[in-house]
Design a protein around this motif. Structure first.
Motif, mmCIF file in Angstrom:
data_model
loop_
_atom_site.group_PDB
_atom_site.id
_atom_site.type_symbol
_atom_site.label_atom_id
_atom_site.label_comp_id
_atom_site.label_asym_id
_atom_site.label_seq_id
_atom_site.Cartn_x
_atom_site.Cartn_y
_atom_site.Cartn_z
ATOM 1 N N LEU A 203 -26.500 -68.980 -50.294
ATOM 2 C CA LEU A 203 -27.394 -67.914 -49.866
ATOM 3 C C LEU A 203 -27.406 -67.944 -48.344
ATOM 4 C CD1 LEU A 203 -30.343 -68.393 -52.386
ATOM 5 C CD2 LEU A 203 -28.401 -66.826 -52.548
ATOM 6 N N VAL A 204 -26.898 -66.887 -47.741
ATOM 7 C CA VAL A 204 -26.704 -66.841 -46.297
ATOM 8 C C VAL A 204 -27.650 -65.795 -45.715
ATOM 9 C CG1 VAL A 204 -24.995 -66.563 -44.461
ATOM 10 C CG2 VAL A 204 -24.269 -67.370 -46.727
ATOM 11 N N ASP A 205 -28.514 -66.220 -44.802
ATOM 12 C CA ASP A 205 -29.510 -65.347 -44.192
ATOM 13 C C ASP A 205 -28.877 -64.564 -43.041
ATOM 14 O OD1 ASP A 205 -32.028 -64.264 -43.774
ATOM 15 O OD2 ASP A 205 -32.640 -65.874 -42.429
ATOM 16 N N MET A 206 -28.713 -63.245 -43.240
ATOM 17 C CA MET A 206 -28.097 -62.396 -42.223
ATOM 18 C C MET A 206 -28.910 -61.119 -42.040
ATOM 19 S SD MET A 206 -24.077 -62.838 -43.183
ATOM 20 C CE MET A 206 -23.190 -63.358 -41.745
ATOM 21 N N PRO A 207 -30.159 -61.236 -41.580
ATOM 22 C CA PRO A 207 -30.985 -60.038 -41.431
ATOM 23 C C PRO A 207 -30.385 -59.060 -40.426
ATOM 24 C CG PRO A 207 -32.021 -61.914 -40.361
ATOM 25 C CD PRO A 207 -30.838 -62.441 -41.112
ATOM 26 N N GLY A 208 -30.464 -57.789 -40.775
ATOM 27 C CA GLY A 208 -29.968 -56.740 -39.896
ATOM 28 C C GLY A 208 -28.503 -56.415 -40.068
ATOM 29 N N VAL A 209 -27.784 -57.184 -40.893
ATOM 30 C CA VAL A 209 -26.362 -56.926 -41.113
ATOM 31 C C VAL A 209 -26.210 -55.947 -42.271
ATOM 32 C CG1 VAL A 209 -24.146 -57.953 -41.759
ATOM 33 C CG2 VAL A 209 -25.683 -59.182 -40.232
ATOM 34 N N LYS A 210 -25.417 -54.908 -42.041
ATOM 35 C CA LYS A 210 -25.111 -53.930 -43.090
ATOM 36 C C LYS A 210 -23.778 -54.307 -43.738
ATOM 37 C CE LYS A 210 -27.522 -50.154 -40.817
ATOM 38 N NZ LYS A 210 -27.916 -50.647 -39.516
ATOM 39 N N THR A 211 -23.570 -53.850 -44.958
ATOM 40 C CA THR A 211 -22.349 -54.175 -45.693
ATOM 41 C C THR A 211 -21.100 -53.826 -44.892
ATOM 42 O OG1 THR A 211 -23.527 -53.768 -47.756
ATOM 43 C CG2 THR A 211 -21.147 -53.854 -47.888
ATOM 44 N N ASP A 212 -21.114 -52.687 -44.209
ATOM 45 C CA ASP A 212 -19.948 -52.271 -43.425
ATOM 46 C C ASP A 212 -19.692 -53.164 -42.219
ATOM 47 O OD1 ASP A 212 -19.581 -50.191 -45.188
ATOM 48 O OD2 ASP A 212 -20.546 -48.694 -43.909
ATOM 49 N N ASP A 213 -20.707 -53.917 -41.792
ATOM 50 C CA ASP A 213 -20.584 -54.790 -40.621
ATOM 51 C C ASP A 213 -20.394 -56.254 -41.007
ATOM 52 O OD1 ASP A 213 -20.966 -52.601 -38.922
ATOM 53 O OD2 ASP A 213 -23.143 -52.818 -39.036
ATOM 54 N N LEU A 214 -20.102 -56.510 -42.281
ATOM 55 C CA LEU A 214 -19.960 -57.864 -42.805
ATOM 56 C C LEU A 214 -18.508 -58.119 -43.186
ATOM 57 C CD1 LEU A 214 -21.288 -60.506 -43.854
ATOM 58 C CD2 LEU A 214 -21.677 -59.304 -45.999
ATOM 59 N N ASP A 215 -18.002 -59.295 -42.825
ATOM 60 C CA ASP A 215 -16.637 -59.660 -43.185
ATOM 61 C C ASP A 215 -16.659 -61.050 -43.799
ATOM 62 O OD1 ASP A 215 -13.815 -59.400 -43.342
ATOM 63 O OD2 ASP A 215 -13.593 -60.530 -41.482
ATOM 64 N N VAL A 216 -16.115 -61.158 -45.010
ATOM 65 C CA VAL A 216 -15.959 -62.440 -45.698
ATOM 66 C C VAL A 216 -14.462 -62.647 -45.840
ATOM 67 C CG1 VAL A 216 -16.449 -63.771 -47.776
ATOM 68 C CG2 VAL A 216 -18.134 -62.117 -46.928
ATOM 69 N N ASP A 217 -13.935 -63.650 -45.147
ATOM 70 C CA ASP A 217 -12.496 -63.854 -45.070
ATOM 71 C C ASP A 217 -12.148 -65.236 -45.618
ATOM 72 O OD1 ASP A 217 -9.841 -62.964 -43.952
ATOM 73 O OD2 ASP A 217 -10.102 -64.845 -42.844
ATOM 74 N N LEU A 218 -11.128 -65.290 -46.460
ATOM 75 C CA LEU A 218 -10.655 -66.557 -47.021
ATOM 76 C C LEU A 218 -9.205 -66.744 -46.615
ATOM 77 C CD1 LEU A 218 -11.063 -69.014 -48.825
ATOM 78 C CD2 LEU A 218 -10.460 -67.594 -50.781
ATOM 79 N N ARG A 219 -8.967 -67.815 -45.855
ATOM 80 C CA ARG A 219 -7.619 -68.061 -45.357
ATOM 81 C C ARG A 219 -7.439 -69.556 -45.181
ATOM 82 N NH1 ARG A 219 -6.338 -64.075 -40.754
ATOM 83 N NH2 ARG A 219 -7.175 -62.899 -42.453
ATOM 84 N N ASP A 220 -6.348 -70.090 -45.741
ATOM 85 C CA ASP A 220 -6.022 -71.516 -45.599
ATOM 86 C C ASP A 220 -7.188 -72.424 -45.978
ATOM 87 O OD1 ASP A 220 -3.458 -70.833 -44.631
ATOM 88 O OD2 ASP A 220 -4.222 -70.669 -42.581
ATOM 89 N N ASP A 221 -7.801 -72.156 -47.122
ATOM 90 C CA ASP A 221 -8.918 -72.954 -47.651
ATOM 91 C C ASP A 221 -10.158 -72.919 -46.762
ATOM 92 O OD1 ASP A 221 -7.356 -73.698 -49.842
ATOM 93 O OD2 ASP A 221 -6.602 -75.479 -48.824
ATOM 94 N N THR A 222 -10.255 -71.948 -45.876
ATOM 95 C CA THR A 222 -11.421 -71.796 -45.012
ATOM 96 C C THR A 222 -12.073 -70.446 -45.280
ATOM 97 O OG1 THR A 222 -10.425 -73.182 -43.304
ATOM 98 C CG2 THR A 222 -12.238 -71.754 -42.623
ATOM 99 N N LEU A 223 -13.349 -70.488 -45.624
ATOM 100 C CA LEU A 223 -14.137 -69.282 -45.861
ATOM 101 C C LEU A 223 -14.896 -68.977 -44.577
ATOM 102 C CD1 LEU A 223 -15.087 -67.254 -48.074
ATOM 103 C CD2 LEU A 223 -16.999 -68.795 -48.472
ATOM 104 N N THR A 224 -14.637 -67.804 -43.996
ATOM 105 C CA THR A 224 -15.261 -67.419 -42.734
ATOM 106 C C THR A 224 -16.154 -66.216 -42.961
ATOM 107 O OG1 THR A 224 -13.317 -68.189 -41.506
ATOM 108 C CG2 THR A 224 -14.839 -66.727 -40.341
ATOM 109 N N LEU A 225 -17.396 -66.322 -42.491
ATOM 110 C CA LEU A 225 -18.371 -65.243 -42.616
ATOM 111 C C LEU A 225 -18.707 -64.727 -41.223
ATOM 112 C CD1 LEU A 225 -20.841 -67.121 -44.984
ATOM 113 C CD2 LEU A 225 -18.848 -65.762 -45.627
#
Length: 134
Positions: free
Chosen positions: A44-66
């Motif tokens: 559960l990641v607290d990201m107040p004020g972030v809209k879906t279009d402004d969110l990036d969830v990236d998975l690369r080389d066993d690293t999850l980047t938010l």
């Protein structure tokens, strides 16, 4: 809660830039709660004020980047007297182990909270192996 504990509001924590930024502004570390069951991890990641279009969830080389961008609030008429709402970018990375089924990760954003479900790989089903004679 005991008498010695206090409830404190956690402010957006600015972090050192994760890499050279090409975009000016503050970078914050979002607060994260992690829960585990036999079948999955839930973040559960607290990201107040972030809209879906402004969110990036990236998975690369066993690293999850938010990453998530917080835009300024709508301008209102009048002179600014006091402003606490900070804009910038949320940034957090997680290293995933081999127990996570990376192709089945699910992400949902609701009311400023990103819920990531990271299913664990299914273990081999125990079975009896028949031994044959020659």
């Amino acid at each position: 809660m005991s008498d010695t504990q206090e409830l404190k509001v956690r402010e957006k924590q600015e972090v050192a830039s994760p890499a050279e930024q090409t975009k000016p502004g503050l970078v914050f570390t979002p607060s994260v709660d992690i829960f585990e069951t036999d079948k999955s991890l839930t973040l559960l990641v607290d990201m107040p004020g972030v809209k879906t279009d402004d969110l990036d969830v990236d998975l690369r080389d066993d690293t999850l980047t938010l990453t998530g961008d917080v835009s300024p609030l709508l301008a209102t008429p009048g002179e600014k007297v006091f402003v606490e709402y900070e804009t910038g970018r949320y940034y957090r990375q997680f290293s995933l182990s081999e127990v996570i089924a990376q192709d089945k990760i699910d992400a949902k954003l609701s009311d400023g909270v990103l819920r990531l479900t990271l299913p664990k790989v299914e273990k081999a089903t125990p079975r009896r192996i028949a031994v044959q004679s020659e």
